[in-house]
Scaffold this active site. Sequence first.
Site: not given
Lengths: 379, 1086
Positions: A271, A355, A357
């Site tokens: 990001c 993302h 994650e």
Amino acid sequence: MNAILALEDGTWYRGVAAGAPGETGGEVVFNTSMTGYQEVLTDPSYAGQIVTMTAPLIGNYGVAPGDAESVVPRVAGFVMREASPIASNWRADGTLREYLTRHGIVAIAEIDTRALTRVLRSAGVMRGIIATGSPDPVGLVEKARALPKMEGADLVKGVTCDEPFEWRERARDWGEDDHAEFGIAPERHSSRRLRVAAYDFGVKYNILRRLSTYGCDVHVFPAIAPASDLLAIEPDGVFLSNGPGDPAVLSYAIDNVRALTQTDVPMFGICLGHQVMGLAVGADTFKLKFGHRGANHPVKELRSGKVEITSQNHGFAVDPDTLPADTTVTHVNLYDKTVEGFRHVTKPLFSVQYHPEASPGPHDADYLFRQFLDAMEKR
Amino acid sequence: MPRRTDLKRVLVIGSGPIVIGQAAEFDYSGTQACKALRSEGLEVVLVNSNPATIMTDPELADATYIEPLTPEIVEAIIEKERPDAVLPTVGGQTALNLAVALHERGVLEKYNVTLIGAQIDAIKVAEDRLLFRNAMREIGVDVPRSGVARNLEEALVLVDDVGFPAIIRPSFTLGGVGGGIAYNIEEFRELAGRGLDLSPVHEILVEQSVIGWKEFELEVMRDAADNFVVICSIENVDPMGVHTGDSITVAPALTLTDKEYQRMRDMGRRIIRRVGVETGGSNIQFAIDPTDGRIVAIEMNPRVSRSSALASKATGFPIAKIAAKLALGYHLDEIPNDITRLTPASFEPTIDYIVVKYPRWNFEKFPQADRTLTTQMKSVGEAMAIGRTFKEAFLKAVRSLELGKSGSLFTGSVAQIQEEDESALRKRLVVPSDRRMWAIFRALRRGWSVETLHELTKIDPWFLQQFADIVELRQMADLGEFREMSIDLLRTLKRSGFSDADIAGVYGIDEDVVRQRRLEVGLVAVYKRIDTCAAEFESFTPYMYGTYEEADEAAPTPKKKVVILGSGPNRIGQGIEFDYCCCHAVFGFREEGYETVMVNCNPETVSTDYDTADRLYFEPLTFEDVMAVIERERSTGADVSCVVQFGGQTPLKLALPLLEAGVSILGTSPDSIDLAEDRQRFSQLLRDLGVPQPASGTAVSREEARDVAERIGYPVVVRPSYVLGGRGMAIVFDSGALDRYMTGAVDVSHDRPVLIDRFLEDAFEFDVDAVADAGGAVVIGGIMEHIEEAGIHSGDSSCVVPPFMVAERHLATIREYTRRIARALQVVGLMNIQYAIKDDTVYVLEVNPRSSRTVPYISKATGVPMAKTAARVAAGRTLGELGLVDDLEAAGVFVKSPVFPFVRFPGVDTILGPEMKSTGEVMGGSDNFGSAFGKAMMGAAQRLPERGCVFISVNNSDKQTVLPIARDLAQLGFTLAATRGTAAFLRAHGLDVDVMYKVNEGRPNVADHLVNRSIDMVINTPLGRESFFDDRAVRRAATMAQVPCITTLTGASAAVSAIGALRRHALTVRSLQDYYAGAAPVAQLK
Ligand SMILES: Nc1ncnc2c1ncn2[C@@H]1O[C@H](COP(=O)(O)OP(=O)(O)O)[C@@H](O)[C@H]1O
Ligand SMILES: Nc1ncnc2c1ncn2[C@@H]1O[C@H](COP(=O)(O)OP(=O)(O)O)[C@@H](O)[C@H]1O
Ligand SMILES: [Mg+2]
Ligand SMILES: [Mg+2]
């Protein structure tokens, strides 16, 4: 209690207060994820932004410690169609409303969030004010226009840690145990514990959780820490975190990262970290009309041609035409063809705009942590 | 990767007749698949036994076979058409099972046909409960403890392990047929036994119960590149233990954190991979323990399903269409998203509204049926509603059900509901039934807490809280007078989904008062679009729902347009046939240059596919919701009219109110409709026209009824006014029974009297469908001769075109009467008339100035799309202009036969009567009656035996008539068995007959023989007029043993001639296209 959301374009929406009383301002954006409002609230990348959830019913399952992505909610304000009066979930330790109020987050509900979203989609994101009670809307519009623009704003300083710390120390307090229930198995474990130095531009805890699940000891550094501090711990790899605001103004971060790219330490960015890496290698970034915020964006990994459904939250992007020749684009967004990832052709540097994650969102891109592992172990 | 080039010709298998658990949704998916395949330049061969489908329209395939879905027949089709591939994933369980059968008979190798969509192994892993369980264990997905049993002994061993309550689930059955929950060993023996019988492979899964856990479904898709997406998550409001088809469901899932949801999504991906569905859509069900989040997988369906149709309508993502393209080798990212155009199909729809699906049951038609909802599906249809909040969507869904008085969640004053016995109420909350929601609302109004309700119902507190909020909102309204109600409160109520009628109900005032007040303060519905992306991108398809908010996205055009009212949730008597007609109305009006606007609330249908009509409003079919759409469409000054004759009784009910509200109705005028529906006005009309009808009268009291009956003479047919599907209809043979009917059976009032007709015994019945234009031209589509005599509902009797046993002069009379009535009623469009012939007189039983159940069947038989024609006529065309002058001719001999849901309702008598009980129909075609009837029976899973033993038991008045039938059977080499009386009679006439015990005479009795499969067909007419207790047991046993059981002598003789025909000439298959071209049949059955 009543509340009003006023926008810089001179329009306003009447609703009811759904969080703390008071007034707040920020860039009004929308997120299309149907689950994970708590992760959104606590994602530091939303600092300075008023987030509108397009999903109409928010708060149904309350809030749980394990679902927080940082110590406290980070959004500037929160906009909903309908807020749930109760919390119904076995993990919940309170209702959303209590949570917002406790943390002083001003929120508004009962407004036509779809109408608002369509405005932001066509006019682009804009500055706005939420105020509870019965203030004068025209005055609020003026205030909205007076707010600083997102372009040129360094919001990182407001969310980064003030002292370096090791993730292991904090993991416990942030629901690591509870989270373990849902921790998806890593693709593989590192052959030995690896030491990762992570720049905290506003890092989401789940990134740290994933790294440690894969077998890394993560040392987190403030955004302003000089590169030398990171190199001092002789890291196996450097990680650049997500974070809020305009990457172009983070000269200190960009310089540090450029310095790190001169070493042979593998580096992985997510990001804002991806944007900073882009700027460090000499590319430019630009602001998107209304950004990418949600959990359903298709991203294509160019080597395999496989499509990942990704979690997204960014308002700026790396301009592919400005990427230097010794880098290649690895991921593209299938919605608008913007860059979602690139890597260096010779050095172990790579980063993605979205993302992996997740939290909230699908786990399709978890393999990127394994890639980071591979890069570190090769060394 | 572009599509496979090795495929040129694909065989698509449909799902056959509409039955509980497999309904119109497969016409929706099948139609999409056919369109998608053809748009890719492939040749499509289609087989489906159900004529009432859009997919079987000859335009949708290159060769369309309306033939029984049996392996033999499909093999014959494959031999003739030589497809490269078979697509078995859009025809429900039926198509999958058929694919497996074809594989096992070696048909697929023999003609080297490949399966696309799902491979045999994948089908087996998903459908075989044991293989599935083991596969789940392999990939670390938890499942309830269970084991598979092939006989009762094995089952009893298993139940020791899993304990009670135990879940019994037969392998390879549909909608949970034969499954159930056993709470004790007795129930277990019974359910296990039944399950073993009903499973085609005689195998059941005995499973540990997770009743009360939360139930979720994921609609997932996968492509050949292993790309995976979740199209929609669905949460069941009713927890585990109630079949998803019987559960109120909501999309998206509302009570899962992102962590829980993503874990489920990860499992979904692992499951579809492991099961091995290479391309296409699948439905996966999960259960979650609400106390600790433990998650188990329940089942996966490797095909499109009821839920995938729901998911498609809920998200705007056309699963079946995309699945068809994936089957051709495309990847998701190579297919554009129709709605946003600019983005690809490789994404996960995100929605910014709430969708609620509410099932529709028909228990009132099966009084003896057990209304408890369990693991086997019992509902016959469903309504879907969309709103911006759960409350709004839920209340819209409830009013979409069209339950009339019993539909209101707030019937009875608080005082009245206090009287309900507390323990009785508890029971109604604990034991799920079709009426549980009403009990929940009564309990809430009595002040029972959400906690208490959660304990009793196990429904998630979040949903219960929503219901409590609705109750509270209504109580706020209840405080004052309507005049005093604040605009804020009115707005709040409307935003929460209350209809004008709901609000009027609070004050006992007229709906219109609320409406006027609402319009005064400018409180009107706005329309939002369903766009798959929560407004992130622009939407190019006008697929909309109404809500009470600020911004409106309807963007109506100024074009001349027609609003077509759909038929709402499917129910017995008003099913897919009417949706077929609505789709054709769209086609017809479009050809006439109208912009078509569809309003409907049934997610199973083709009419609610966003690319059927030009504009789609997914809204309830009430005056308020329909009028709001019309007003919005009008707002551009466009010329908007409405058409009500295609959707069955539902839109017909709205005709007058709409007219009064100044809406112009195209086609037959509402007054003519009323003239035909109002028995008194109608009788007068027939008298004026000199058309005979059974002597009749109306009554509102016992006395009146007795008088009328005396006057016209017993037996009489009694019924409430304005009914469809013969609801509440009965044949009454004496005053005693009449009194009982008047007191018990129905609620009568002065504006709704009971209608009493002379019952024409042993009369032949005929159905006629015709289309008439404004100039008085009338074209008769067909005269359908019923196999069963009058007295058996037209929807429940088999019928045949052309008629085969009636004097030409009677046909002439029927044609003549039909024209006379059409002109008198000034019918413009479709009309259906039922006639009965008795003692050489032709009587009119009823006239429906609208589309009918038989329109699709006649259209297929003649090759002329009658409903489309009717639409064009309603748009102002003359039949002449459309080239229709003469009455239509059938292209062959076509028999329509009904299918019944009895197997799902133990204890319900299977005898037929004037109240309709069938859920669907099949069509069989040939060049002779016998073979056509034989095929129809085959299609209806009533395969007639070619040899074996026929059991006969008829009442005295039938004994003479049954004699020739028995003789023929003996001739054909069947052995005969009969009950004592019948046997004696037949022996007396020189036939050799075994005697069998009646059920109560001793053992082994008929039922035993049926179970032991030593009887191959039953001919049984009711012995007593009212209590035929013993033969009821026989019919039940036959149904359960799936042995054809014929309850009328006309039916019996038809069956005999069919058996004869089946013996004489081997069955042949023939496509509609060949019938129309007059080509001769080829391929013979092996
Ligand atoms: N182990 C179980 N415990 C409780 N309810 C169950 C269990 N397994 C299935 N059910 C219920 O039975 C219904 C039907 O089961 P399912 O496996 O979906 O069969 P079908 O093929 O008919 O859909 C499910 O929707 C669920 O509500
Ligand atoms: N007078 C009558 N004599 C004999 N049978 C009748 C008579 N009236 C109705 N029936 C039987 O009842 C069935 C249902 O009646 P109908 O008027 O068609 O009701 P619906 O409106 O439900 O179709 C008919 O199909 C016919 O078989
Ligand atoms: Mg199921
Ligand atoms: Mg009828």
